[in-house]
Each structure stands twice: as structure tokens, then as C-alpha cells.
Motif scaffolding. Structure first.
Motif, PDB file in Angstrom:
ATOM      1  N   GLY A  12     -11.622  34.558  10.286  1.00 26.29           N
ATOM      2  CA  GLY A  12     -12.200  33.214  10.209  1.00 26.29           C
ATOM      3  C   GLY A  12     -12.533  32.665  11.581  1.00 26.29           C
ATOM      4  N   GLN A  15     -15.949  29.989  13.404  1.00 26.98           N
ATOM      5  CA  GLN A  15     -16.013  28.545  13.675  1.00 26.98           C
ATOM      6  C   GLN A  15     -14.600  27.970  13.699  1.00 26.98           C
ATOM      7  N   ILE A  17     -10.933  26.440  14.047  1.00 30.10           N
ATOM      8  CA  ILE A  17      -9.694  26.838  14.725  1.00 30.10           C
ATOM      9  C   ILE A  17      -9.750  28.305  15.147  1.00 30.10           C
ATOM     10  N   ASP A  36     -15.131  37.623  10.016  1.00 34.75           N
ATOM     11  CA  ASP A  36     -15.517  36.470   9.188  1.00 34.75           C
ATOM     12  C   ASP A  36     -16.436  36.973   8.083  1.00 34.75           C
ATOM     13  N   GLN A  40     -21.543  34.277   8.016  1.00 36.96           N
ATOM     14  CA  GLN A  40     -21.200  33.599   9.269  1.00 36.96           C
ATOM     15  C   GLN A  40     -21.610  34.417  10.496  1.00 36.96           C
ATOM     16  N   ALA A  63     -15.931  40.673   7.099  1.00 37.24           N
ATOM     17  CA  ALA A  63     -14.791  40.947   6.210  1.00 37.24           C
ATOM     18  C   ALA A  63     -14.531  39.740   5.333  1.00 37.24           C
ATOM     19  N   ASP A  64     -14.266  40.017   4.064  1.00 36.03           N
ATOM     20  CA  ASP A  64     -13.778  38.978   3.152  1.00 36.03           C
ATOM     21  C   ASP A  64     -12.268  39.184   3.079  1.00 36.03           C
ATOM     22  N   VAL A  65     -11.516  38.229   3.639  1.00 36.83           N
ATOM     23  CA  VAL A  65     -10.069  38.461   3.789  1.00 36.83           C
ATOM     24  C   VAL A  65      -9.319  38.537   2.462  1.00 36.83           C
ATOM     25  N   ASN A  91      -6.045  33.884  10.215  1.00 34.27           N
ATOM     26  CA  ASN A  91      -6.398  32.470  10.337  1.00 34.27           C
ATOM     27  C   ASN A  91      -7.284  31.953   9.199  1.00 34.27           C
ATOM     28  N   ALA A 143      -0.421  28.552   8.887  1.00 26.98           N
ATOM     29  CA  ALA A 143       0.235  27.704   7.882  1.00 26.98           C
ATOM     30  C   ALA A 143      -0.412  26.332   8.007  1.00 26.98           C
ATOM     31  N   TYR A 157      -3.492  23.755  -2.315  1.00 22.46           N
ATOM     32  CA  TYR A 157      -3.506  24.109  -0.879  1.00 22.46           C
ATOM     33  C   TYR A 157      -2.076  24.124  -0.339  1.00 22.46           C
ATOM     34  N   LYS A 161       0.052  27.292   1.297  1.00 19.10           N
ATOM     35  CA  LYS A 161       0.605  27.309   2.655  1.00 19.10           C
ATOM     36  C   LYS A 161       2.142  27.449   2.641  1.00 19.10           C
ATOM     37  N   GLY A 188      -1.865  20.016  12.145  1.00 19.21           N
ATOM     38  CA  GLY A 188      -1.903  18.770  11.359  1.00 19.21           C
ATOM     39  C   GLY A 188      -3.317  18.476  10.916  1.00 19.21           C
ATOM     40  N   VAL A 190      -6.958  18.707  12.134  1.00 21.27           N
ATOM     41  CA  VAL A 190      -7.836  19.254  13.166  1.00 21.27           C
ATOM     42  C   VAL A 190      -9.285  18.919  12.804  1.00 21.27           C
ATOM     43  N   THR A 192     -12.352  19.857  12.155  1.00 18.49           N
ATOM     44  CA  THR A 192     -13.209  21.026  11.871  1.00 18.49           C
ATOM     45  C   THR A 192     -13.948  20.782  10.559  1.00 18.49           C
ATOM     46  N   TRP A 195     -11.797  19.595   7.575  1.00 16.18           N
ATOM     47  CA  TRP A 195     -11.464  18.177   7.374  1.00 16.18           C
ATOM     48  C   TRP A 195     -12.683  17.359   6.969  1.00 16.18           C
TER      49      TRP A 195
HETATM   50  N1  LIG Z   1      -8.537  21.837   9.895  1.00 14.43           N
HETATM   51  C1  LIG Z   1      -7.278  21.467   9.724  1.00 14.43           C
HETATM   52  O1  LIG Z   1      -6.945  20.271   9.828  1.00 14.43           O
HETATM   53  C2  LIG Z   1      -6.202  22.480   9.400  1.00 14.43           C
HETATM   54  C3  LIG Z   1      -4.878  22.026   9.341  1.00 14.43           C
HETATM   55  C4  LIG Z   1      -3.869  22.937   9.048  1.00 14.43           C
HETATM   56  C5  LIG Z   1      -4.165  24.272   8.819  1.00 14.43           C
HETATM   57  N2  LIG Z   1      -5.463  24.681   8.888  1.00 14.43           N
HETATM   58  C6  LIG Z   1      -5.710  26.105   8.611  1.00 14.43           C
HETATM   59  O2  LIG Z   1      -6.351  26.706   9.723  1.00 14.43           O
HETATM   60  C7  LIG Z   1      -7.203  27.758   9.291  1.00 14.43           C
HETATM   61  C8  LIG Z   1      -8.606  27.555   9.858  1.00 14.43           C
HETATM   62  O3  LIG Z   1      -9.102  26.300   9.398  1.00 14.43           O
HETATM   63  P1  LIG Z   1     -10.404  25.580  10.003  1.00 14.43           P
HETATM   64  O4  LIG Z   1     -10.093  24.124  10.029  1.00 14.43           O
HETATM   65  O5  LIG Z   1     -10.847  26.248  11.246  1.00 14.43           O
HETATM   66  O6  LIG Z   1     -11.431  25.835   8.804  1.00 14.43           O
HETATM   67  P2  LIG Z   1     -13.005  26.063   8.818  1.00 14.43           P
HETATM   68  O7  LIG Z   1     -13.443  25.823   7.419  1.00 14.43           O
HETATM   69  O8  LIG Z   1     -13.646  25.271   9.918  1.00 14.43           O
HETATM   70  O9  LIG Z   1     -13.147  27.615   9.191  1.00 14.43           O
HETATM   71  C9  LIG Z   1     -12.637  28.612   8.332  1.00 14.43           C
HETATM   72  C10 LIG Z   1     -13.259  29.943   8.675  1.00 14.43           C
HETATM   73  O10 LIG Z   1     -12.709  30.905   7.758  1.00 14.43           O
HETATM   74  C11 LIG Z   1     -13.785  31.654   7.214  1.00 14.43           C
HETATM   75  N3  LIG Z   1     -13.439  32.130   5.868  1.00 14.43           N
HETATM   76  C12 LIG Z   1     -13.295  31.397   4.735  1.00 14.43           C
HETATM   77  N4  LIG Z   1     -13.051  32.205   3.696  1.00 14.43           N
HETATM   78  C13 LIG Z   1     -13.047  33.484   4.177  1.00 14.43           C
HETATM   79  C14 LIG Z   1     -12.878  34.760   3.595  1.00 14.43           C
HETATM   80  N5  LIG Z   1     -12.663  34.914   2.272  1.00 14.43           N
HETATM   81  N6  LIG Z   1     -12.949  35.855   4.398  1.00 14.43           N
HETATM   82  C15 LIG Z   1     -13.182  35.725   5.738  1.00 14.43           C
HETATM   83  N7  LIG Z   1     -13.348  34.533   6.343  1.00 14.43           N
HETATM   84  C16 LIG Z   1     -13.299  33.436   5.563  1.00 14.43           C
HETATM   85  C17 LIG Z   1     -14.966  30.696   7.193  1.00 14.43           C
HETATM   86  O11 LIG Z   1     -16.209  31.392   7.090  1.00 14.43           O
HETATM   87  C18 LIG Z   1     -14.781  29.957   8.497  1.00 14.43           C
HETATM   88  O12 LIG Z   1     -15.390  30.625   9.573  1.00 14.43           O
HETATM   89  C19 LIG Z   1      -7.151  27.740   7.751  1.00 14.43           C
HETATM   90  O13 LIG Z   1      -6.219  28.713   7.301  1.00 14.43           O
HETATM   91  C20 LIG Z   1      -6.641  26.347   7.453  1.00 14.43           C
HETATM   92  O14 LIG Z   1      -5.997  26.275   6.206  1.00 14.43           O
HETATM   93  C21 LIG Z   1      -6.492  23.824   9.173  1.00 14.43           C
END
Ligand SMILES: NC(=O)c1ccc[n+]([C@@H]2O[C@H](COP(=O)([O-])OP(=O)(O)OC[C@H]3O[C@@H](n4cnc5c(N)ncnc54)[C@H](O)[C@@H]3O)[C@@H](O)[C@H]2O)c1
Length: 261
Positions: A12, A15, A17, A36, A40, A63-65, A91, A143, A157, A161, A188, A190, A192, A195
């Protein structure tokens, strides 16, 4: 922290995190595989270019995780093309914003496949590769504050987690004899795409104007600002490097002061 001749794979990482983590690990000295979804690719290619500009090697692996075979193939490709394998960051993840009473079987299947199955497949693929290469390694997973406390309208969700936390604790104990540490980071709020989605979906449910739910949540953060991907990446840098060699099975809150445990 700096490392030499080490390879990390971040899922992931096109983009948000994941991108922040990939860039930080490159600054730390890692060569990085950006995994990703295929759609993407353009974004992931930009991250690859940013890493190359830092002077490290990087590749994009589609990759599809949720698919075990994709993660195994991604780890193989990373090891072959980058010349080793030392760290996996599980991630990638998705959010779902739905009251418990509306959650369907498809919802649960999809969020668990992407947020939970992926972590198990990532642990298995990385541990097998470390063994093949004859050394230990570091496994790090995403997490959330929702892994420590259940949040309303984020029930599925939160469940996914909490599962990541349980898997992290179990895997840490099973894999310690192989020299593998297993930890997770718990961000918490973030700023992105995730959110943006949560805010938009919450506003449909509670009628608050766009941006209001995010604003109210950020107001509850002790350190007084929204979290950035780099805030998270610094914790992942610690877990990926030698400074965390004696740390395993931990889920570290990096939330600016929202939850206290
Ligand atoms: N944004 C927040 O506030 C927050 C808070 C706590 C935890 N997180 C966790 O952090 C991680 C990243 O979140 P983010 O905010 O960067 O999200 P995001 O939506 O901005 O990015 C997620 C990335 O994961 C990729 N992805 C989604 N499904 C996929 C799959 N099946 N196979 C491969 N890639 C895949 C997407 O294409 C994207 O690039 C997630 O696990 C999320 O649960 C985020």
C-alpha cells in the motif's frame, strides 16, 4: 538510523502512510519494493522515482494483498531484483464506515481479507524468505487506535485491527526463535485518503458538513494537530532498524495523545 544493503517491502505504498514509510526507509538506507494494486501504478512509479532521487534502489510490484500468491510473488520479486530481503511492512488496508446493524457478509469478507488475511500472508511470505536467506528479519504491520478501542460506525474496521494486534502478539512469540521480530504501529487520525473517506461517509450518516467530523476528531488530540504519514514513518523506522532489536510483539500507539494504555 542508517542501514546498508538492506531491502524492505512496503504494501500500500503508492500513497498515504505507505508512501511516507517507503520514503523514510529509503532515507534510512533501505532499497524498497513498493507493492500496491495495479491501478495505483502511476502513483507507485512516482514513489519509485522519489526513492531513486534519494540514491536508493526501488521497484514497483503489483500485488493484491488479500491474495496469498500475490504477496509471496511480491516478496520473491523484491528479493531477486533488490538483492536481499530484511523487512516487510504490512501496511495496506481499507476502512469501512457502517453502523453494526448494516454490516453485510460481503463487507466482513472484504475487510478481513484486505486488513487481516494480508497480515498473515505477509508474515508467512517474509518468514519463509528470511529462512531461505539464512537470517532473521523484521515484520511490521498496520494496526490503529481502533486496534486498542472499538470505535462506533467503524465496528468491522475495529475488529480487523484488533485481529492484527492478536496476530502480532502470537507471531512474535512463534518467530522469536528464528530471530524475527513482529511489531505493529497504531496511528490515530492521519490526513490521508482514508480519512477523507471516513469523514465523507460519517457526514452522510450524521449530517454534519464535510470536514466537520475530521475537525472534531482532531480537536481531541493532545498534541493539537492532525497526524502526518511522516509521524507514523518515524515509528516504523524504529521497528525496521537495529534500535528495536529487543522489542517484539508490541503495538505502539503513535496518535499524538488520543489513547493511553
Ligand atoms: N489514515 C489514518 O488515519 C489511519 C489510522 C490508523 C491506521 N491506518 C492504517 O494505515 C494503513 C494505511 O492507511 P492510509 O491512511 O495510508 O490509507 P490510504 O487509503 O491513503 O492508502 C492505502 C493504500 O493501500 C492500497 N491498498 C488497498 N487495498 C489493497 C490491496 N487489496 N492490495 C494492495 N494494496 C491495497 C491502496 O491502493 C493505497 O495505496 C491502513 O492499514 C490503515 O488502516 C490509517
Amino acid at each position: 538510523m542508517t542501514v546498508q544493503n538492506k531491502v524492505a517491502l512496503v504494501t500500500g505504498a503508492g500513497q498515504g502512510i505507505g508512501r511516507g514509510i517507503a520514503l523514510r526507509l529509503a532515507q534510512d538506507g533501505f532499497d524498497v519494493a513498493i507493492a500496491d494494486l495495479d491501478f495505483q501504478k502511476d502513483k507507485a512509479d512516482s514513489v519509485v522515482a522519489e526513492i531513486e532521487a534519494i540514491g536508493r534502489k526501488a521497484i514497483f510490484v503489483a500485488a493484491d494483498v488479500s491474495q496469498r500468491k500475490d504477496i509471496v510473488a511480491a516478496v520473491d520479486t523484491a528479493a531477486k531484483e533488490l538483492g536481499g530481503f530484511d523487512v516487510i511492512v504490512n501496511n495496506a488496508g481499507i476502512a469501512q464506515v457502517k453502523p453494526i446493524l448494516d454490516i453485510t457478509e460481503d463487507d466482513l469478507n472484504s475487510i478481513f481479507r484486505i486488513n487481516v488475511h494480508s497480515v498473515v500472508w505477509g508474515i508467512q511470505a517474509a518468514a519463509a524468505k528470511f529462512e531461505e536467506l539464512g537470517h532473521g528479519g523484521k515484520i511490521i504491520s498496520a494496526a490503529s487506535i481502533a486496534a486498542i478501542q472499538g470505535f462506533p460506525i467503524l465496528g468491522a474496521y475495529s475488529a480487523s485491527k484488533f485481529a492484527v494486534r492478536g496476530i502480532t502478539q502470537a507471531a512474535a512469540q512463534e518467530l522469536a526463535p528464528k530471530g524475527i521480530t513482529v511489531n505493529a504501529y497504531a496511528p490515530g487520525i492521519v490526513g490521508t485518503g482514508m480519512w477523507e473517506l471516513i469523514d465523507a461517509e460519517l457526514s452522510k450518516i450524521n449530517g454534519k458538513p464535510l470536514g466537520q467530523n475530521l475537525k472534531e476528531n482532531v480537536e481531541g488530540i493532545a498534541l493539537g494537530r492532525i497526524e502526518t504519514p511522516d509521524d507514523v514513518a518515524r515509528v516504523v523506522s524504529f521497528f525496521a532498524g537495529h534500535d528495536s532489536d529487543y522489542v517484539t510483539g508490541q503495538v505502539l500507539l503513535v496518535d499524538g495523545g488520543m489513547l493511553y494504555n
